[in-house]
Motif scaffolding. Sequence first.
Motif, PDB file in Angstrom:
ATOM      1  N   THR A 228       0.860  -1.186   0.000  1.00  0.00           N
ATOM      2  CA  THR A 228       0.000   0.000   0.000  1.00  0.00           C
ATOM      3  C   THR A 228       0.892   1.230   0.000  1.00  0.00           C
ATOM      4  O   THR A 228       2.016   1.192   0.516  1.00  0.00           O
ATOM      5  CB  THR A 228      -0.920   0.053   1.231  1.00  0.00           C
ATOM      6  OG1 THR A 228      -0.119   0.125   2.422  1.00  0.00           O
ATOM      7  CG2 THR A 228      -1.810  -1.170   1.311  1.00  0.00           C
ATOM      8  N   ASP A 230       1.221   5.811  -1.211  1.00  0.00           N
ATOM      9  CA  ASP A 230       0.705   7.054  -1.789  1.00  0.00           C
ATOM     10  C   ASP A 230       1.857   7.753  -2.503  1.00  0.00           C
ATOM     11  O   ASP A 230       2.849   8.136  -1.875  1.00  0.00           O
ATOM     12  CB  ASP A 230       0.145   7.946  -0.681  1.00  0.00           C
ATOM     13  CG  ASP A 230      -0.535   9.202  -1.207  1.00  0.00           C
ATOM     14  OD1 ASP A 230      -0.418   9.480  -2.414  1.00  0.00           O
ATOM     15  OD2 ASP A 230      -1.167   9.907  -0.404  1.00  0.00           O
ATOM     16  N   ASP A 232       1.246  10.491  -4.385  1.00  0.00           N
ATOM     17  CA  ASP A 232       0.626  11.787  -4.649  1.00  0.00           C
ATOM     18  C   ASP A 232      -0.221  11.770  -5.928  1.00  0.00           C
ATOM     19  O   ASP A 232      -1.373  12.186  -5.903  1.00  0.00           O
ATOM     20  CB  ASP A 232       1.655  12.914  -4.720  1.00  0.00           C
ATOM     21  CG  ASP A 232       2.266  13.238  -3.361  1.00  0.00           C
ATOM     22  OD1 ASP A 232       1.654  12.862  -2.337  1.00  0.00           O
ATOM     23  OD2 ASP A 232       3.353  13.837  -3.321  1.00  0.00           O
ATOM     24  N   LYS A 235      -2.546   6.523  -5.542  1.00  0.00           N
ATOM     25  CA  LYS A 235      -2.584   5.741  -4.314  1.00  0.00           C
ATOM     26  C   LYS A 235      -2.890   4.303  -4.693  1.00  0.00           C
ATOM     27  O   LYS A 235      -3.646   4.048  -5.631  1.00  0.00           O
ATOM     28  CB  LYS A 235      -3.642   6.276  -3.355  1.00  0.00           C
ATOM     29  CG  LYS A 235      -3.402   7.716  -2.894  1.00  0.00           C
ATOM     30  CD  LYS A 235      -4.552   8.205  -2.023  1.00  0.00           C
ATOM     31  CE  LYS A 235      -4.302   9.630  -1.521  1.00  0.00           C
ATOM     32  NZ  LYS A 235      -4.240  10.613  -2.623  1.00  0.00           N
ATOM     33  N   CYS A 251      -6.105   4.388  -6.931  1.00  0.00           N
ATOM     34  CA  CYS A 251      -6.902   5.602  -6.729  1.00  0.00           C
ATOM     35  C   CYS A 251      -6.179   6.766  -7.394  1.00  0.00           C
ATOM     36  O   CYS A 251      -5.024   7.049  -7.066  1.00  0.00           O
ATOM     37  CB  CYS A 251      -7.083   5.847  -5.233  1.00  0.00           C
ATOM     38  SG  CYS A 251      -7.915   7.391  -4.821  1.00  0.00           S
ATOM     39  N   LEU A 331     -11.533   5.656   0.261  1.00  0.00           N
ATOM     40  CA  LEU A 331     -10.117   5.419   0.513  1.00  0.00           C
ATOM     41  C   LEU A 331      -9.857   5.009   1.956  1.00  0.00           C
ATOM     42  O   LEU A 331      -8.982   4.190   2.240  1.00  0.00           O
ATOM     43  CB  LEU A 331      -9.320   6.687   0.183  1.00  0.00           C
ATOM     44  CG  LEU A 331      -7.848   6.711   0.570  1.00  0.00           C
ATOM     45  CD1 LEU A 331      -7.072   5.731  -0.314  1.00  0.00           C
ATOM     46  CD2 LEU A 331      -7.268   8.116   0.432  1.00  0.00           C
ATOM     47  N   ALA A 385      -4.755  16.069  -0.149  1.00  0.00           N
ATOM     48  CA  ALA A 385      -4.357  15.177  -1.237  1.00  0.00           C
ATOM     49  C   ALA A 385      -4.546  15.854  -2.590  1.00  0.00           C
ATOM     50  O   ALA A 385      -3.730  15.670  -3.511  1.00  0.00           O
ATOM     51  CB  ALA A 385      -5.164  13.881  -1.174  1.00  0.00           C
TER      52      ALA A 385
END
Length: 495
Positions: A228, A230, A232, A235, A251, A331, A385
């Motif tokens: 998992t 992120d 930017d 995700k 995402c 999310l 985000a």
Amino acid sequence: MSETVIVIGAGMAGLWCALSLAPTGRRVILLERDPPPPAGGPDAAFDHWTRRGVGQLRHSHAFLARLRNLIRDEHPALLTELLAEGCRELTFEEGLTTVHRRTYAPKPVDRDLVILTSRRTTLELVLRRHVEGLANVELRASAFVKGLLIAPGTPPRVSGVRLEDGSEIHADLVVDAAGRASGVAEELASAGALTTETTEPSGVVYYTRHYRLRPGQTEPPRGGPPATGDLDYLKFGVFPGDNGCFSVTLCLPEIEEELRKAILAPEVFDAVCRALPGVARWIEPERSDGVGRVFGMGDLQSRWLDAAPAGRPAALGWFPVGDSHVRTNPLYGRGCSFAAVSAVLLREALEETHDPAARLVAYQAKVATELRPYYDLMRRSDRQAAVRARRAMAPERRPTARERLVRSFMDDAVTIAIRSDPDILRAFLRGFHMLEHPQAWLGRPTNLAKVLGYWARGKRRNAAAYRPPLGPGRVEMLGQLGLSPDADPARLQPA
């Protein structure tokens, strides 16, 4: 209690209302617009169950610890049934890093920090069958609610529903658990109900693909590149499922149009996954096969409906639950937990008083106390985000000193402390899993002192706690996929 309760919708929210209200002796009638699940087990449900009213049916799901503990403590037979059908419990210890394990010693609280995970269709199938077995619950499939039975007044009173075939069902209470597509609040507003509502776009779009382990293969060992993360502009997360299945969800910010248009193709989706080291291990050709198409889900709005603004009930005999009431970015994985907690709070409000006005006021107040802190935090996170996503399109921009300081505190202090200290991880997860206020842990002096201590140690001494690279930057990723990294920034420039 001899009250009759109509619940509009038999998704997660509606089923949880039945679970919570049935033990009180109330008669519960669940009205579900979609057809029943097909005969067979979890695979048949995943392959063939038609649920037009549940757009997220084939996206990744997990039950947070708050919800899993509700099942464990109030419905142990249901937990046994879920596990028997292949649902899995992911424990606190399984999520520890190598640094954690140097000092880890089990504690009783670890038993409460457990996630329940599987395909959404499996979770709902087992929950539905359990609810259908309750003595005072009736579930009617393919029953489309056309409108409410509303008596005029200030406030108006709801006394039942009118079905598409013209028939009417009268009840003492009507619960709106119809989800994102519900039009109940709008119908009540037309009848004079004074609700207030705030909405805000989450700014992202979801894409999910499912996979199945090949015969004789197992999931990759825990540890190594994170599954998992992120980046930017992207995700990602891997969700272990039931019966040898798992899913990957990507995402994307809405502004990443080039990537969004391409990623619906399974070969592009898989190419993105192969570029992410922590995900690539899961979809190795010798380990697993992709199952079916890529599912997309957009138009994601955060929504807070106040059913009793200023302490005055908008309507009598009506209660919104789940996405009909409070909706957030998926999310954070809190939708099902919000629904289950709200169903329990509804039961508490109904048991405390028989006064119809006081019931709705009490219910709304309980929901605000329990859920509003998470809702507000998630909205702030969505806004932040969105800012980071726009900055990812302009890598040449130099961050301000304040931005660098905030980023360093999060990356080099908070995240490192969480990835290093088992007690800090426990404290953080209690907030994440809705077992306490989401930000309470960092406000405790002992926890904050530890976080600042890790920050003061510096990157060299904390090196083992940093995550390895999660994946390529935006320009590199789009280049690997044969997409232009400049098309979206150019499109967003003011005319």
